[in-house]
Scaffold this motif. Structure first.
Motif: not given
Length: 400
Positions: A180-197
């Motif tokens: 999250a710290e590397c995407t800022g506010d650019d992406l909509d958080p409502r359906t956003l999930r972060h995974y390990r590449q």
């Protein structure tokens, strides 16, 4: 589960999907890639079945006028406007029609699309199956407020009903390979999930014996401007020449990727501590060995640089690159040096800072820990299984 992965012509766009596709195969699922015909060989290198769909944007008159000409003129604002018109225009309709033809025989349960590829969204809605997007470098240019009205226009042309749901482009899920710290506010958080590449496997991955022979008393500087920039030498060669001049005068070991198949003599004679690379090499491996990474700021390179914890000098030229460079500077993992400000002197100054100031290395390591803290790609496969199962039970497309 049968998953159809969709992208539009471009190796970096396809590469965005590969870690998930390969993880799904390992979990026993059936997958295939649908993309422009020019990506067939690349898909096969990753061991994935391929279907042709859509067309090559770089050869389409509409896309050339909307995107390539502004790029040639250096007009970023016009380029971004053209990108939106292409993503939400004729290329999406052409891909969607081809995808429906593929689905008639292949019967996917889920479409996973690269964030800028909207044909997969239209096809999924027509088929009544969920679609999930993987955020790419330009996804921040396609927020719900921008995509909603054009998507409804595409739906009407494709025989689909419109919707009042503003977040409809990402209603079933949006995946980011960055914390999250590397995407800022650019992406909509409502359906956003972060995974390990993870690093995808290619059939032509090989050993790099020369890597073990590099001197152990000098820092390693690795430079690359990605897969697209070398095809636009009017933009990239000036940056490359300045980078090469800078590392020639630096007490380091320098590895500089100048583009597959290019002639090193185009860049003149270089000293022994500088190696000009003209073959494909696994960048994630080189980054594990590098002390500093000089990059144009493409999304794949930024992801891999953050994943490896390598301090970066980012020299953005166009498209998503300025935005990515700002994120790197904001989290303290590197320096943002726009291409218009690149000279041998400014590159040298930035490299000396990156190599001598501990804060860059410490922040890069901290961001790497944030990347590693994200759920693994195997968890993403499990989450997609649950999404498809919920859709089957509810007889309507579920969201996560």
């Amino acid at each position: 589960m049968r998953i159809l992965f969709t992208a539009h012509a471009g190796k970096s766009h396809l590469r965005l999907l590969i870690p998930l596709a390969q993880a799904a195969v390992r979990a026993g699922h059936t997958v295939a890639v649908a993309d422009d015909e020019s990506m067939r060989e690349e898909s096969v290198r990753y061991g994935l079945p391929f279907f042709p769909a859509g067309f090559d944007w770089s050869k389409d008159p509409f896309c050339v006028e909307a995107m390539a000409l502004p790029l040639f003129r250096g007009d970023q604002e016009a380029y971004e406007d053209g990108l939106v018109r292409c993503v939400l225009g004729p290329p999406a309709l052409a891909a969607a029609r081809d995808l429906l033809g593929i689905a008639a025989d292949w019967h996917p349960d889920l479409i996973v699309r690269e964030g800028e590829e909207m044909g997969g969204l239209l096809a999924a809605e027509k088929l009544g199956i969920p679609h999930v997007a993987v955020a790419g470098g330009s996804t921040h240019l396609l927020p719900p407020a921008v995509t909603h009205a054009p998507l409804n226009a595409l739906r009407a042309e494709f025989g689909l009903p419109g919707t009042d749901e503003v977040n409809c482009a990402y209603r079933h899920g949006l995946i980011s390979w960055l914390p999250a710290e590397c995407t800022g506010d650019d992406l909509d958080p409502r359906t956003l999930r972060h995974y390990r590449q993870t690093a995808p496997y290619r059939s032509d991955d090989g050993s790099l014996p020369w890597l073990a022979e590099l001197p152990d008393d000098k820092p390693v500087v690795y430079a690359s401007i990605g897969t697209m920039a070398p095809s636009m030498p009017w933009m990239s060669d000036e940056v490359l020449n300045d980078v090469i001049e800078a590392v020639c005068g630096l007490d380091c070991t320098a590895l500089v990727s100048i583009g597959v198949g290019r002639d090193p003599e185009d860049f003149g004679t270089v000293p022994a501590h500088v190696r000009l690379i003209t073959e494909w090499v696994p960048q994630d491996v080189l980054l594990e060995a590098a002390d500093v990474f000089i990059t144009h700021g493409g999304h794949s390179s930024i992801r891999e640089g953050l994943r490896s914890g390598t301090p970066m000098l980012v020299t953005p030229m166009y498209d998503d690159q300025p935005n990515s460079a700002e994120h790197v500077a904001d989290v303290g993992s590197g320096i943002n040096l726009p291409a218009c400000s690149v000279t041998a002197e400014t590159v040298t100054e930035a490299l000396e800072r990156l190599l001598s100031e501990p804060s860059f290395r410490l922040r890069a390591a901290a961001v790497r820990r944030s990347v590693l803290a994200c759920p693994p790609v195997e968890q993403l496969v499990t989450d997609l299984e649950a999404l498809v199962a919920a859709t089957a039970q509810e007889e309507t497309c579920a969201s996560w």
